[in-house]
Design a protein around this motif. Sequence first.
Motif, PDB file in Angstrom:
ATOM      1  N   CYS A   1       0.834  -1.207   0.000  1.00  0.00           N
ATOM      2  CA  CYS A   1       0.000   0.000   0.000  1.00  0.00           C
ATOM      3  C   CYS A   1       0.862   1.248   0.000  1.00  0.00           C
ATOM      4  N   VAL A   2       0.469   2.216  -0.824  1.00  0.00           N
ATOM      5  CA  VAL A   2       1.041   3.555  -0.760  1.00  0.00           C
ATOM      6  C   VAL A   2      -0.032   4.486  -0.224  1.00  0.00           C
ATOM      7  N   VAL A   3       0.287   5.213   0.833  1.00  0.00           N
ATOM      8  CA  VAL A   3      -0.633   6.186   1.424  1.00  0.00           C
ATOM      9  C   VAL A   3      -0.162   7.574   1.009  1.00  0.00           C
ATOM     10  N   VAL A   4      -1.064   8.358   0.449  1.00  0.00           N
ATOM     11  CA  VAL A   4      -0.721   9.692  -0.031  1.00  0.00           C
ATOM     12  C   VAL A   4      -1.289  10.734   0.927  1.00  0.00           C
ATOM     13  N   GLY A   5      -0.401  11.418   1.633  1.00  0.00           N
ATOM     14  CA  GLY A   5      -0.822  12.443   2.585  1.00  0.00           C
ATOM     15  C   GLY A   5      -0.558  12.011   4.017  1.00  0.00           C
ATOM     16  N   ALA A   6       0.348  12.727   4.706  1.00  0.00           N
ATOM     17  CA  ALA A   6       0.731  12.339   6.066  1.00  0.00           C
ATOM     18  C   ALA A   6       0.126  13.268   7.102  1.00  0.00           C
ATOM     19  N   GLY A   7      -1.207  13.399   7.036  1.00  0.00           N
ATOM     20  CA  GLY A   7      -1.941  14.055   8.105  1.00  0.00           C
ATOM     21  C   GLY A   7      -2.474  13.000   9.052  1.00  0.00           C
ATOM     22  N   ALA A   8      -3.454  13.367   9.869  1.00  0.00           N
ATOM     23  CA  ALA A   8      -4.006  12.416  10.839  1.00  0.00           C
ATOM     24  C   ALA A   8      -4.537  11.158  10.167  1.00  0.00           C
ATOM     25  N   ALA A   9      -5.315  11.330   9.087  1.00  0.00           N
ATOM     26  CA  ALA A   9      -5.913  10.178   8.411  1.00  0.00           C
ATOM     27  C   ALA A   9      -4.853   9.295   7.772  1.00  0.00           C
ATOM     28  N   GLY A  10      -3.903   9.910   7.069  1.00  0.00           N
ATOM     29  CA  GLY A  10      -2.875   9.139   6.383  1.00  0.00           C
ATOM     30  C   GLY A  10      -1.945   8.404   7.328  1.00  0.00           C
ATOM     31  N   ILE A  11      -1.586   9.052   8.426  1.00  0.00           N
ATOM     32  CA  ILE A  11      -0.720   8.401   9.414  1.00  0.00           C
ATOM     33  C   ILE A  11      -1.429   7.204  10.030  1.00  0.00           C
ATOM     34  N   MET A  12      -2.708   7.396  10.420  1.00  0.00           N
ATOM     35  CA  MET A  12      -3.438   6.283  11.026  1.00  0.00           C
ATOM     36  C   MET A  12      -3.651   5.154  10.024  1.00  0.00           C
ATOM     37  N   ALA A  13      -3.936   5.504   8.762  1.00  0.00           N
ATOM     38  CA  ALA A  13      -4.103   4.472   7.740  1.00  0.00           C
ATOM     39  C   ALA A  13      -2.810   3.667   7.582  1.00  0.00           C
ATOM     40  N   SER A  14      -1.678   4.336   7.600  1.00  0.00           N
ATOM     41  CA  SER A  14      -0.384   3.663   7.446  1.00  0.00           C
ATOM     42  C   SER A  14      -0.120   2.708   8.600  1.00  0.00           C
ATOM     43  N   ILE A  15      -0.375   3.178   9.821  1.00  0.00           N
ATOM     44  CA  ILE A  15      -0.152   2.352  11.002  1.00  0.00           C
ATOM     45  C   ILE A  15      -1.078   1.145  10.995  1.00  0.00           C
ATOM     46  N   SER A  16      -2.352   1.395  10.699  1.00  0.00           N
ATOM     47  CA  SER A  16      -3.344   0.328  10.673  1.00  0.00           C
ATOM     48  C   SER A  16      -2.984  -0.732   9.634  1.00  0.00           C
ATOM     49  N   CYS A  17      -2.569  -0.271   8.459  1.00  0.00           N
ATOM     50  CA  CYS A  17      -2.237  -1.189   7.382  1.00  0.00           C
ATOM     51  C   CYS A  17      -0.974  -1.989   7.676  1.00  0.00           C
ATOM     52  N   ALA A  18       0.004  -1.343   8.294  1.00  0.00           N
ATOM     53  CA  ALA A  18       1.302  -1.984   8.536  1.00  0.00           C
ATOM     54  C   ALA A  18       1.258  -3.027   9.647  1.00  0.00           C
TER      55      ALA A  18
ATOM     56  N   ALA B   1       2.139  -0.153  -6.214  1.00  0.00           N
ATOM     57  CA  ALA B   1       1.449  -0.718  -5.039  1.00  0.00           C
ATOM     58  C   ALA B   1       0.186  -1.447  -5.446  1.00  0.00           C
ATOM     59  N   LYS B   2      -0.170  -2.432  -4.634  1.00  0.00           N
ATOM     60  CA  LYS B   2      -1.420  -3.160  -4.856  1.00  0.00           C
ATOM     61  C   LYS B   2      -2.612  -2.288  -4.468  1.00  0.00           C
ATOM     62  N   ASN B   3      -2.387  -1.405  -3.514  1.00  0.00           N
ATOM     63  CA  ASN B   3      -3.463  -0.540  -3.008  1.00  0.00           C
ATOM     64  C   ASN B   3      -2.951   0.884  -2.823  1.00  0.00           C
ATOM     65  N   ILE B   4      -3.868   1.831  -2.977  1.00  0.00           N
ATOM     66  CA  ILE B   4      -3.561   3.245  -2.759  1.00  0.00           C
ATOM     67  C   ILE B   4      -4.592   3.813  -1.786  1.00  0.00           C
ATOM     68  N   ILE B   5      -4.123   4.550  -0.794  1.00  0.00           N
ATOM     69  CA  ILE B   5      -5.026   5.289   0.101  1.00  0.00           C
ATOM     70  C   ILE B   5      -4.767   6.775  -0.092  1.00  0.00           C
ATOM     71  N   ILE B   6      -5.795   7.505  -0.504  1.00  0.00           N
ATOM     72  CA  ILE B   6      -5.696   8.949  -0.686  1.00  0.00           C
ATOM     73  C   ILE B   6      -6.155   9.636   0.592  1.00  0.00           C
ATOM     74  N   ALA B   7      -5.246  10.347   1.237  1.00  0.00           N
ATOM     75  CA  ALA B   7      -5.535  11.029   2.511  1.00  0.00           C
ATOM     76  C   ALA B   7      -4.925  12.427   2.476  1.00  0.00           C
ATOM     77  N   THR B   8      -5.195  13.137   1.397  1.00  0.00           N
ATOM     78  CA  THR B   8      -4.527  14.421   1.147  1.00  0.00           C
ATOM     79  C   THR B   8      -5.203  15.618   1.796  1.00  0.00           C
ATOM     80  N   GLY B   9      -6.347  15.410   2.453  1.00  0.00           N
ATOM     81  CA  GLY B   9      -7.047  16.534   3.068  1.00  0.00           C
ATOM     82  C   GLY B   9      -7.796  17.358   2.042  1.00  0.00           C
TER      83      GLY B   9
END
Length: 411
Positions: free
Chosen positions: A7-24, A156-164
Amino acid sequence: MKNIYDCVVVGAGAAGIMASISCAKNNNRVLLLEKLPKIASKLKATGGGKCNLTNTLSQDEFVAKFGKNGRFIQSALDEFSQKDLQDFFASIGVETIARDGFRIFPINHSSTIILEALSKELENQKVEVKTSIEILEIKKDEELFEVKTLNETFRAKNIIIATGGLGYPTLGATGDGYKFASNFSHTITQTHPAMMPLFTKEKNFASCKADTISKAILKVNIPKYKNLKLVGDLIFTAQGLRGPVILDFAREITPILAKFDEVPLLISFLKGKNEEEIYKHLKDEIVKNPQNNILQNLETLLASSVANEILNICQIDSHLRFKQIEGFKREKLIKTLSWTPFTIIGHDGFKQAMITRGGINLKEIDSKTMQSRLIDGLYFCGEVVDIDGPCGGYNLQWSFSSGYLAGKLLN
């Protein structure tokens, strides 16, 4: 291969950080990309740097605060509630507290400790973080997404857009997420700035900046929008109005202001007292203190500076006693005390907007997974979607909950 991720998460705000942690957390290989030199710039600034994470409302009450779109957030909250958020931060070394019984903050009221703990958790979960990354294009090539940047391409197999959204461009908001979503045929609902001060035609209350009106009642004085009403604390500024009630009401005002040059408001500084109640109060004051002038009478209802400006509006000499005031002016005074008219004429746009109203159309996102209904493996979370709530930790909780849900379903 080196540049292929689960997974690639785009945007390191609250949503993107939590998505990254949850996914990892399930041994997924996760890459978190951020345009700015540092992660979570907006999170650091939220709540004046104190970081109001969430609040203590029941889940039903919490959902109701998001209006007609509230039902969409239910699944995310079921997966990651306010208590879950507090437990998560406790697990990474951040204790939280609700000193006023409602708003939940880190115990030291500092966003710095939140950022430090999240950064450490990203490291613990082996999330690869890259900052100062400008993404040129995101596309899907057969089974993999390709994220093309200035210097390299990630797959990446998955993309999470969390750009605000679009609020606070100095903190990284550029609307990139809308562009990426549109390229995958997603529609974007009309966006408007929200949660910010408003400018009024009337400037006379600028002298009242030191006074806060508690539980002021605001309503739009246009027949079509007569049901728009809100209660909360109000603060005067040199240019108009601010305070929690204005920040919340701005989301309703900005779309109307986009249609009209002006938006008339009526504001009750007296918690909704009607003309009859106000008149009775003044008569009782006159009986008790017959020597007092009208300003002294009004000071039993309002701060002196506010009372004085209302008298100015009504062209009444503050030294006169109530009985000395001309009848038509007394009538105007009572009406103005009941509902004081203001005219909203503008705002600072997205430059000062804490939140964006509008975003990626919710009909095109599965609320149970945060996955696109159009493209498998494409997920959205946080402010980039058409969800916005009032002040009080609602929007941060949504960001964390939706990020957690988007990342969790990839496990």
